[in-house]
Scaffold this motif. Structure first.
Motif, PDB file in Angstrom:
ATOM      1  N   SER A  46       0.651  -1.203  -0.166  1.00 22.59           N
ATOM      2  CA  SER A  46      -0.070  -0.026  -0.076  1.00 22.59           C
ATOM      3  C   SER A  46       1.095   1.422  -0.218  1.00 22.59           C
ATOM      4  N   PRO A  47       0.341   2.447  -0.381  1.00 18.25           N
ATOM      5  CA  PRO A  47       1.101   3.747  -0.317  1.00 18.25           C
ATOM      6  C   PRO A  47       1.859   3.955   1.025  1.00 18.25           C
ATOM      7  N   SER A  48       1.051   3.547   2.101  1.00 15.90           N
ATOM      8  CA  SER A  48       1.529   3.915   3.244  1.00 15.90           C
ATOM      9  C   SER A  48       2.856   3.157   3.676  1.00 15.90           C
ATOM     10  N   THR A  49       3.254   1.968   2.817  1.00 16.99           N
ATOM     11  CA  THR A  49       4.394   1.232   3.245  1.00 16.99           C
ATOM     12  C   THR A  49       5.786   1.677   2.290  1.00 16.99           C
ATOM     13  N   ALA A  50       5.449   2.774   1.646  1.00 14.96           N
ATOM     14  CA  ALA A  50       6.450   3.219   0.553  1.00 14.96           C
ATOM     15  C   ALA A  50       7.643   4.168   1.059  1.00 14.96           C
ATOM     16  N   GLU A  51       7.569   4.634   2.430  1.00  9.17           N
ATOM     17  CA  GLU A  51       8.404   5.609   2.719  1.00  9.17           C
ATOM     18  C   GLU A  51       9.949   5.640   2.267  1.00  9.17           C
ATOM     19  N   CYS A  52      10.393   4.458   2.169  1.00 12.56           N
ATOM     20  CA  CYS A  52      11.858   4.392   1.954  1.00 12.56           C
ATOM     21  C   CYS A  52      12.258   4.295   0.477  1.00 12.56           C
ATOM     22  N   SER A  53      11.315   4.458  -0.197  1.00 12.47           N
ATOM     23  CA  SER A  53      11.558   4.357  -1.742  1.00 12.47           C
ATOM     24  C   SER A  53      10.801   5.352  -2.376  1.00 12.47           C
ATOM     25  N   SER A  54      11.559   6.232  -3.050  1.00 16.95           N
ATOM     26  CA  SER A  54      10.887   7.400  -3.820  1.00 16.95           C
ATOM     27  C   SER A  54      10.252   6.902  -5.413  1.00 16.95           C
ATOM     28  N   LEU A  55      11.122   5.735  -5.763  1.00 22.83           N
ATOM     29  CA  LEU A  55      10.440   5.240  -7.041  1.00 22.83           C
ATOM     30  C   LEU A  55       9.192   4.586  -6.406  1.00 22.83           C
ATOM     31  N   ALA A  56       9.016   3.987  -5.696  1.00 22.84           N
ATOM     32  CA  ALA A  56       7.651   3.157  -5.154  1.00 22.84           C
ATOM     33  C   ALA A  56       6.585   4.504  -4.868  1.00 22.84           C
ATOM     34  N   LYS A  66       0.328   2.074 -17.886  1.00 25.30           N
ATOM     35  CA  LYS A  66       1.812   1.674 -18.412  1.00 25.30           C
ATOM     36  C   LYS A  66       2.596   2.734 -18.606  1.00 25.30           C
ATOM     37  N   ARG A  67       2.211   3.609 -19.598  1.00 28.84           N
ATOM     38  CA  ARG A  67       3.040   4.517 -19.953  1.00 28.84           C
ATOM     39  C   ARG A  67       3.841   5.547 -18.920  1.00 28.84           C
ATOM     40  N   HIS A  68       2.801   5.883 -18.036  1.00 26.09           N
ATOM     41  CA  HIS A  68       3.162   6.713 -16.717  1.00 26.09           C
ATOM     42  C   HIS A  68       4.108   6.053 -15.904  1.00 26.09           C
ATOM     43  N   ALA A  69       3.801   4.764 -15.763  1.00 22.56           N
ATOM     44  CA  ALA A  69       4.900   3.630 -14.866  1.00 22.56           C
ATOM     45  C   ALA A  69       6.092   3.594 -15.710  1.00 22.56           C
ATOM     46  N   LEU A  70       6.254   3.607 -17.027  1.00 26.85           N
ATOM     47  CA  LEU A  70       7.552   3.649 -17.641  1.00 26.85           C
ATOM     48  C   LEU A  70       8.221   4.762 -17.620  1.00 26.85           C
ATOM     49  N   GLU A  71       7.672   5.703 -17.716  1.00 27.53           N
ATOM     50  CA  GLU A  71       8.278   6.913 -17.554  1.00 27.53           C
ATOM     51  C   GLU A  71       8.895   7.324 -16.276  1.00 27.53           C
ATOM     52  N   ALA A  72       7.933   6.931 -15.066  1.00 24.45           N
ATOM     53  CA  ALA A  72       8.436   7.108 -13.667  1.00 24.45           C
ATOM     54  C   ALA A  72       9.637   6.186 -13.523  1.00 24.45           C
ATOM     55  N   ILE A  73       9.685   4.941 -13.982  1.00 25.96           N
ATOM     56  CA  ILE A  73      10.999   4.203 -13.848  1.00 25.96           C
ATOM     57  C   ILE A  73      12.062   4.562 -14.831  1.00 25.96           C
TER      58      ILE A  73
END
Length: 262
Positions: free
Chosen positions: A90-100, A134-141
Protein backbone atom coordinates in the motif's frame (compact mmCIF):
# COMPACT_ATOMS: atom_id res chain seq x y z
CA UNK A 1 15.36 -40.15 -5.86
CA UNK A 2 13.66 -38.30 -2.98
CA UNK A 3 15.92 -40.04 -0.45
CA UNK A 4 19.00 -39.11 -2.48
CA UNK A 5 17.81 -35.49 -2.75
CA UNK A 6 17.16 -35.37 0.99
CA UNK A 7 20.66 -36.73 1.68
CA UNK A 8 22.08 -34.11 -0.67
CA UNK A 9 20.21 -31.36 1.16
CA UNK A 10 21.59 -32.58 4.47
CA UNK A 11 25.12 -32.53 3.07
CA UNK A 12 24.66 -29.06 1.65
CA UNK A 13 23.27 -27.71 4.91
CA UNK A 14 26.13 -29.23 6.92
CA UNK A 15 28.73 -27.72 4.61
CA UNK A 16 27.68 -24.13 5.10
CA UNK A 17 26.90 -21.80 7.93
CA UNK A 18 23.17 -21.14 7.68
CA UNK A 19 23.61 -17.71 9.21
CA UNK A 20 25.77 -16.68 6.25
CA UNK A 21 24.02 -18.08 3.17
CA UNK A 22 25.15 -16.49 -0.07
CA UNK A 23 22.69 -16.13 -2.91
CA UNK A 24 23.16 -15.42 -6.60
CA UNK A 25 21.44 -12.35 -7.99
CA UNK A 26 19.01 -14.22 -10.21
CA UNK A 27 18.25 -17.36 -8.25
CA UNK A 28 18.01 -16.58 -4.55
CA UNK A 29 16.77 -13.89 -2.24
CA UNK A 30 18.30 -13.57 1.24
CA UNK A 31 15.54 -11.42 2.58
CA UNK A 32 12.14 -9.88 2.10
CA UNK A 33 11.69 -6.30 3.28
CA UNK A 34 9.04 -3.78 4.15
CA UNK A 35 9.30 -0.06 4.84
CA UNK A 36 7.74 2.33 7.39
CA UNK A 37 4.54 4.26 6.79
CA UNK A 38 3.94 7.36 4.70
CA UNK A 39 0.95 8.79 2.85
CA UNK A 40 0.84 10.86 -0.32
CA UNK A 41 -1.44 12.03 -3.10
CA UNK A 42 -2.79 10.53 -6.31
CA UNK A 43 -2.62 12.15 -9.73
CA UNK A 44 -5.28 12.08 -12.40
CA UNK A 45 -4.42 10.28 -15.63
CA UNK A 46 -5.47 11.00 -19.17
CA UNK A 47 -6.18 8.05 -21.49
CA UNK A 48 -2.97 7.10 -23.27
CA UNK A 49 -1.92 4.28 -25.54
CA UNK A 50 0.96 2.06 -24.44
CA UNK A 51 3.51 -0.20 -26.10
CA UNK A 52 5.43 -3.17 -24.78
CA UNK A 53 8.44 -0.97 -24.13
CA UNK A 54 9.38 2.69 -23.98
CA UNK A 55 12.79 4.09 -24.89
CA UNK A 56 13.67 7.45 -23.40
CA UNK A 57 17.19 8.83 -23.61
CA UNK A 58 19.53 5.88 -22.90
CA UNK A 59 17.31 3.47 -20.93
CA UNK A 60 14.84 0.99 -22.40
CA UNK A 61 12.28 -0.43 -19.97
CA UNK A 62 10.42 -3.52 -21.13
CA UNK A 63 7.17 -4.94 -19.80
CA UNK A 64 6.15 -8.55 -19.36
CA UNK A 65 2.74 -10.06 -18.63
CA UNK A 66 2.31 -12.19 -15.50
CA UNK A 67 -0.18 -14.97 -14.63
CA UNK A 68 -2.06 -12.33 -12.65
CA UNK A 69 -4.02 -10.12 -15.10
CA UNK A 70 -3.86 -7.28 -12.57
CA UNK A 71 -0.05 -7.33 -12.35
CA UNK A 72 2.54 -6.21 -14.89
CA UNK A 73 6.29 -6.82 -14.67
CA UNK A 74 8.69 -4.01 -15.64
CA UNK A 75 12.29 -4.85 -16.64
CA UNK A 76 14.65 -1.82 -16.62
CA UNK A 77 17.56 -3.86 -18.00
CA UNK A 78 19.66 -3.25 -14.89
CA UNK A 79 19.60 -4.37 -11.24
CA UNK A 80 16.73 -3.10 -9.12
CA UNK A 81 17.56 -4.54 -5.69
CA UNK A 82 20.32 -6.82 -6.97
CA UNK A 83 19.23 -9.44 -4.44
CA UNK A 84 16.25 -9.84 -2.18
CA UNK A 85 12.70 -8.61 -2.62
CA UNK A 86 10.83 -5.60 -1.29
CA UNK A 87 7.05 -5.49 -1.04
CA UNK A 88 4.93 -2.33 -0.92
CA UNK A 89 1.34 -3.55 -0.44
CA UNK A 90 0.00 0.00 0.00
CA UNK A 91 1.15 3.64 -0.36
CA UNK A 92 1.66 3.90 3.40
CA UNK A 93 4.49 1.34 3.24
CA UNK A 94 6.57 3.16 0.60
CA UNK A 95 8.41 5.68 2.78
CA UNK A 96 11.86 4.24 2.05
CA UNK A 97 11.60 4.36 -1.76
CA UNK A 98 10.97 7.46 -3.88
CA UNK A 99 10.38 5.24 -6.92
CA UNK A 100 7.64 3.29 -5.14
CA UNK A 101 6.05 6.58 -4.04
CA UNK A 102 6.12 7.87 -7.63
CA UNK A 103 4.45 4.69 -8.87
CA UNK A 104 1.74 4.92 -6.21
CA UNK A 105 0.94 8.44 -7.38
CA UNK A 106 -0.32 6.94 -10.63
CA UNK A 107 -4.07 6.54 -10.50
CA UNK A 108 -5.14 2.90 -10.37
CA UNK A 109 -1.96 1.46 -8.81
CA UNK A 110 -2.72 -0.75 -5.81
CA UNK A 111 0.68 -2.24 -4.92
CA UNK A 112 4.35 -2.18 -5.96
CA UNK A 113 6.95 -4.92 -5.66
CA UNK A 114 10.74 -4.81 -6.24
CA UNK A 115 12.75 -7.90 -7.22
CA UNK A 116 16.44 -8.39 -8.02
CA UNK A 117 16.06 -7.03 -11.58
CA UNK A 118 12.36 -6.24 -12.00
CA UNK A 119 9.48 -4.16 -10.69
CA UNK A 120 5.93 -5.49 -10.46
CA UNK A 121 3.01 -3.07 -10.48
CA UNK A 122 -0.45 -4.32 -9.52
CA UNK A 123 -3.55 -2.35 -10.45
CA UNK A 124 -6.58 -1.89 -8.23
CA UNK A 125 -9.22 -3.65 -10.33
CA UNK A 126 -10.14 -4.87 -13.78
CA UNK A 127 -11.97 -1.64 -14.61
CA UNK A 128 -8.65 0.23 -14.73
CA UNK A 129 -7.03 -0.15 -18.16
CA UNK A 130 -3.33 -0.95 -18.38
CA UNK A 131 -2.96 1.64 -21.12
CA UNK A 132 -3.85 4.27 -18.49
CA UNK A 133 -1.04 3.07 -16.22
CA UNK A 134 1.74 1.61 -18.35
CA UNK A 135 3.13 4.73 -20.00
CA UNK A 136 3.22 6.72 -16.77
CA UNK A 137 4.90 3.82 -14.94
CA UNK A 138 7.47 3.48 -17.73
CA UNK A 139 8.23 7.19 -17.57
CA UNK A 140 8.55 7.13 -13.77
CA UNK A 141 10.90 4.12 -13.84
CA UNK A 142 13.02 5.55 -16.65
CA UNK A 143 13.34 8.94 -14.97
CA UNK A 144 14.25 7.34 -11.66
CA UNK A 145 17.03 5.10 -12.97
CA UNK A 146 18.54 7.83 -15.09
CA UNK A 147 18.64 10.10 -12.02
CA UNK A 148 21.09 7.75 -10.29
CA UNK A 149 19.12 7.92 -7.02
CA UNK A 150 19.27 4.94 -4.61
CA UNK A 151 16.40 2.48 -4.89
CA UNK A 152 15.81 2.74 -1.13
CA UNK A 153 16.83 5.19 1.57
CA UNK A 154 16.90 5.00 5.34
CA UNK A 155 16.57 1.81 7.34
CA UNK A 156 14.50 -1.09 6.00
CA UNK A 157 13.42 -4.14 7.97
CA UNK A 158 15.12 -7.29 6.69
CA UNK A 159 13.46 -10.65 7.12
CA UNK A 160 16.22 -13.25 7.03
CA UNK A 161 15.65 -16.40 5.04
CA UNK A 162 17.90 -18.63 7.17
CA UNK A 163 18.56 -18.78 10.89
CA UNK A 164 20.99 -20.60 13.17
CA UNK A 165 17.98 -21.81 15.15
CA UNK A 166 16.41 -23.67 12.19
CA UNK A 167 16.15 -27.43 12.64
CA UNK A 168 16.99 -29.84 9.81
CA UNK A 169 13.45 -29.95 8.42
CA UNK A 170 13.03 -26.17 8.33
CA UNK A 171 16.48 -25.77 6.78
CA UNK A 172 15.59 -28.24 4.02
CA UNK A 173 12.26 -26.50 3.40
CA UNK A 174 14.03 -23.14 3.02
CA UNK A 175 16.72 -24.65 0.81
CA UNK A 176 14.12 -26.09 -1.57
CA UNK A 177 12.20 -22.81 -1.61
CA UNK A 178 15.33 -20.80 -2.39
CA UNK A 179 16.79 -23.11 -5.03
CA UNK A 180 13.79 -24.70 -6.76
CA UNK A 181 10.68 -22.58 -6.13
CA UNK A 182 11.39 -18.89 -5.57
CA UNK A 183 13.39 -18.37 -8.79
CA UNK A 184 10.43 -19.71 -10.79
CA UNK A 185 7.92 -17.55 -8.92
CA UNK A 186 10.13 -14.48 -9.42
CA UNK A 187 10.09 -15.11 -13.16
CA UNK A 188 6.36 -14.41 -12.91
CA UNK A 189 6.93 -11.17 -10.98
CA UNK A 190 6.27 -12.45 -7.46
CA UNK A 191 7.92 -14.21 -4.54
CA UNK A 192 7.24 -16.76 -1.79
CA UNK A 193 8.27 -15.93 1.78
CA UNK A 194 8.66 -18.64 4.43
CA UNK A 195 6.66 -17.72 7.56
CA UNK A 196 6.82 -20.90 9.63
CA UNK A 197 6.48 -24.67 9.97
CA UNK A 198 4.13 -26.09 12.56
CA UNK A 199 2.50 -29.51 12.98
CA UNK A 200 3.43 -30.55 9.46
CA UNK A 201 2.11 -27.35 7.86
CA UNK A 202 4.39 -24.98 5.96
CA UNK A 203 3.17 -21.39 6.17
CA UNK A 204 4.03 -19.17 3.22
CA UNK A 205 3.32 -15.59 2.25
CA UNK A 206 2.78 -14.79 -1.43
CA UNK A 207 3.82 -11.32 -2.58
CA UNK A 208 4.17 -9.32 -5.79
CA UNK A 209 2.12 -10.65 -8.70
CA UNK A 210 1.14 -13.67 -6.57
CA UNK A 211 -1.05 -11.47 -4.37
CA UNK A 212 -4.64 -11.95 -5.45
CA UNK A 213 -3.61 -14.05 -8.45
CA UNK A 214 -6.37 -16.45 -9.59
CA UNK A 215 -3.80 -19.24 -9.97
CA UNK A 216 -2.11 -18.74 -6.57
CA UNK A 217 -4.00 -21.65 -4.97
CA UNK A 218 -2.95 -23.95 -7.80
CA UNK A 219 0.64 -22.77 -7.39
CA UNK A 220 0.55 -23.53 -3.66
CA UNK A 221 -1.07 -26.95 -3.84
CA UNK A 222 -0.01 -28.43 -7.17
CA UNK A 223 3.40 -26.84 -7.31
CA UNK A 224 4.95 -25.94 -3.97
CA UNK A 225 3.15 -28.47 -1.75
CA UNK A 226 3.76 -31.41 -4.08
CA UNK A 227 7.47 -30.63 -4.39
CA UNK A 228 8.00 -30.17 -0.65
CA UNK A 229 6.10 -33.39 0.16
CA UNK A 230 8.09 -35.34 -2.42
CA UNK A 231 11.44 -34.48 -0.84
CA UNK A 232 10.36 -33.92 2.78
CA UNK A 233 7.77 -36.46 4.06
CA UNK A 234 7.32 -34.44 7.26
CA UNK A 235 5.46 -31.80 5.24
CA UNK A 236 1.74 -32.56 5.25
CA UNK A 237 0.25 -29.30 4.02
CA UNK A 238 1.09 -25.81 2.71
CA UNK A 239 -0.93 -22.82 3.87
CA UNK A 240 -0.98 -19.22 2.65
CA UNK A 241 -0.79 -16.61 5.41
CA UNK A 242 -0.69 -12.83 5.64
CA UNK A 243 1.01 -10.49 8.07
CA UNK A 244 -1.22 -8.51 10.41
CA UNK A 245 -0.25 -5.27 8.67
CA UNK A 246 -1.27 -6.76 5.31
CA UNK A 247 -4.68 -7.71 6.66
CA UNK A 248 -5.16 -4.17 7.99
CA UNK A 249 -4.08 -2.64 4.68
CA UNK A 250 -6.45 -4.92 2.76
CA UNK A 251 -9.36 -3.95 5.01
CA UNK A 252 -8.61 -0.24 4.68
CA UNK A 253 -8.38 -0.53 0.90
CA UNK A 254 -11.61 -2.53 0.73
CA UNK A 255 -13.43 0.05 2.87
CA UNK A 256 -12.15 2.85 0.64
CA UNK A 257 -13.34 1.05 -2.50
CA UNK A 258 -16.82 0.67 -1.02
CA UNK A 259 -17.00 4.35 -0.11
CA UNK A 260 -15.95 5.38 -3.62
CA UNK A 261 -18.60 3.12 -5.13
CA UNK A 262 -21.30 4.58 -2.85
Amino acid sequence: MAARMRWGLHQLLRSRNTSHFRFSVKSRNPYHTQCPNQSFRKVQLLPLTGATHLSLRHLSVQTQDTPNPRSLKFLPGKPVLGSGTLDFPSPSTAECSSLARDLFEIEGVKSVFFGPDFITVTKADDDVEWTDIKRHALEAITTFFESGAPITTGVAHHESSHSEDDDDIVSMIKELLDTRIRPTVQEDGGDVIFKGFEDGTVKLKLVGSCTGCPSSTVTLKNGIQNMLQFYIPEVHDVEQVEDEVDEINAKVFSDLERKLQD
